[in-house]
Write an enzyme that holds these catalytic residues in place. Structure first.
Site, short mmCIF file in Angstrom:
data_model
loop_
_atom_site.label_atom_id
_atom_site.label_comp_id
_atom_site.label_asym_id
_atom_site.label_seq_id
_atom_site.Cartn_x
_atom_site.Cartn_y
_atom_site.Cartn_z
N GLU A 409 42.37 38.65 33.56
CA GLU A 409 41.33 37.61 32.97
C GLU A 409 39.90 37.86 33.64
O GLU A 409 39.98 37.80 35.10
CB GLU A 409 41.72 36.22 32.97
N GLU A 414 31.73 30.41 33.80
CA GLU A 414 32.46 28.76 33.62
C GLU A 414 31.56 27.76 33.99
O GLU A 414 30.90 28.02 35.10
CB GLU A 414 33.83 28.95 34.18
#
Length: 532
Positions: A409, A414
């Site tokens: 990932e 974020e």
């Protein structure tokens, strides 16, 4: 042969040689600069020079622009002059003599330049900057053609052909006349009403259209390249627009901001050998392009509170942007009491809730587009409020075979609403992931993430992954050359954009219900890869 005859012949040879050398110097003196920068009406803005002045031309040459554009009209006594508008000091140029017009000076004291004086100035001490000569049409077709003939004859008389970068015009008949008089001349059409194939059929060399024409007809970009036509856009001054044209590898960009364009060239991925391979500029309305994006549905993971839908309320394109919008609203959970989910500890919560309290969208390129290595850029504004958890991230294509975290990932960006001044970039792998507390992650301060657009980027090679905010690398993950447990990043990954509400990370400090609805606004998504 006598000494006198010999000397006379030698002198004649030297004179002829000198003339030939001078002629060659004229023809070989200029080599257009290897950049895309065309100064619109000269480089006038930064130094507050008059547009179309010789001073503005000289500054464009000083900057090293590949071209300097200027406008040409013809007076009543058939003298081509350089000026943009059809009127000069309340005099109509085509109805006035040059003597009448030249009584009025430009703001810097220059006399209104004739085309001859302008070209001669452009040939002096100039080895880099071509003259982009725009012929301004009027409703008088005969006058237009006469002016065109006069201009080309003057260029030939001055032996200035090597200095003419291109002839441009809104008058299609003018360009056709140029092609008839000089088939080798470079021509570009300004109006935007002709397709690349139509231009090719008529012998026109290129497109010089307003940028919005290309955004409405993006297929013309590739079509023009395939047909060998040059691509130019006018008059482009905003940074994000300059970046878009650079990303699409336009041959030229006409701008009032040549200095800014030179700066953007330095920042463009294309300067490092990258080429745009996939993008969405969101130049349409309504539902997302189904050839590029798919949707996730329902509850997904991480104990998040939002229910993902494909409703226009949650995901749509408007005003040139992608909107991912979260709402506080009740919605029936289609997976309520789903026996398969009840068996999975990490998804059990998704089957235990009869309704959801929030809706949002999660968009993915899975099964539509994926990439191994490259540069990914997303320009976006973030949603605000405690409980918000927007993300721009990637998963390995082999997730269905090996599951997470073995698939790998990459979290390009974020953000959590309870920490409003920072974003973070992270990798998760079998060896490095948050369930073990070993994930590799770093954060960076971000100024005004909710009010201003920022560029969140990833530069991914076989040796490293760089996480980038507005051109600044703030986290670098190096390939340790061990196993796929540490580096599963030598395979294709697909892209995900979403806004979560609450969850194990986003909900650590609760959810502020007063902030809804909230939006992540995305200007563009671009994927570049090395040309080789």
């Amino acid at each position: 042969m006598s000494n006198i005859s010999y000397l006379k012949n030698l002198s004649l040879i030297l004179v002829l040689t000198g003339l030939i050398a001078c002629d060659n110097n004229v023809k070989d003196n200029i080599n257009f600069a290897d950049n895309v920068v065309v100064a619109h009406r000269g480089a006038f803005k930064a130094k507050e020079l008059p547009e179309n002045s010789i001073a503005a031309l000289k500054y464009a040459i000083e900057l090293g622009c590949t071209g300097s554009e200027f406008d040409v009209h013809m007076t009543a006594d058939s003298i081509p002059v350089v000026y943009h508008d059809p009127h000069y000091n309340d005099l109509t140029i085509k109805e006035s003599t040059y003597e009448e017009l030249s009584k009025f000076k430009l703001s810097n004291g220059e006399i209104l330049p004739t085309l001859k004086d302008y070209i001669l100035a452009g040939m002096e001490n100039n080895t880099t900057t071509g003259l982009v000569l725009e012929i301004k049409p009027s409703k008088d077709i005969e006058h237009n053609l006469k002016m065109t003939e006069k201009i080309l004859a003057l260029v030939k008389e001055l032996k200035a052909e090597p200095y003419i970068h291109s002839y441009i015009s809104f008058g299609y008949g003018i360009l056709q006349k140029i092609v008839e008089l000089d088939p080798n001349a470079k021509t570009q059409y300004l109006n935007g009403s002709k397709s690349p194939q139509e231009l090719k059929n008529d012998g026109i060399s290129g497109l010089d259209y307003h940028m919005n024409v290309f955004k409405k007809n993006p297929h013309w970009i590739e079509e023009a390249k395939e047909l060998g036509l040059t691509l130019n856009a006018w008059t482009v001054n905003a940074q994000e627009d300059l970046d878009w044209l650079l990303a699409n590898e336009f041959d030229y960009i006409t701008t009032n901001e040549p200095e800014l364009l030179f700066e953007r060239i330095k920042e463009s991925p294309t300067k490092d050998g990258y080429s745009l391979v996939w993008s969405d500029e969101f130049n349409y309305k309504g539902k997302l392009d189904s050839t590029k994006w798919g949707y996730a549905y329902g509850f997904i993971a991480n104990q998040e509170e939002q229910y993902y839908t494909d409703s226009l309320k949650n995901a749509r394109v408007e005003d040139g942007n992608l909107i991912i919008e979260t709402h506080k609203e009740a919605i029936t959970n289609k997976d309520y009491n789903n026996p398969e989910l009840l068996k999975k500890s990490w998804m059990k919560y998704a089957a235990e809730r009869k309704t959801a309290k929030y809706t949002s969208a999660r968009l993915t390129t899975k099964d539509l587009a994926s990439w191994q290595y490259g540069r990914i850029e997303v320009r976006a504004k973030l949603p605000k409020g405690v409980g918000m958890w927007p993300a721009i991230w990637m998963l390995g294509n082999n997730r269905s075979e090996v599951s997470w975290p073995e698939c790998g990932e990459i979290d390009i960006m974020e953000h959590v609403g309870f920490n409003k001044d920072s974003i973070f970039g992270t990798i998760h792998t079998e060896a490095y992931n948050h369930t073990k507390g070993t994930e590799k992650s770093k954060s960076i301060f971000i100024d005004k993430p909710y009010d201003e657009f920022h560029v969140f980027a990833l530069d991914w090679t076989p040796e490293k992954i760089d996480f980038i905010l507005d051109g600044v690398v703030y986290n670098q993950i190096e390939n340790e050359h061990k196993t796929t447990a540490e580096w599963p990043f030598d395979q294709k990954f697909y892209l995900i954009l979403n806004v979560a509400v609450g969850g194990m990370l986003g909900g650590q400090k609760g959810i502020d219900d007063s902030v809804f609805p909230q939006q992540m606004v995305v200007d563009y998504v671009r994927v570049y890869q090395q040309k080789n």
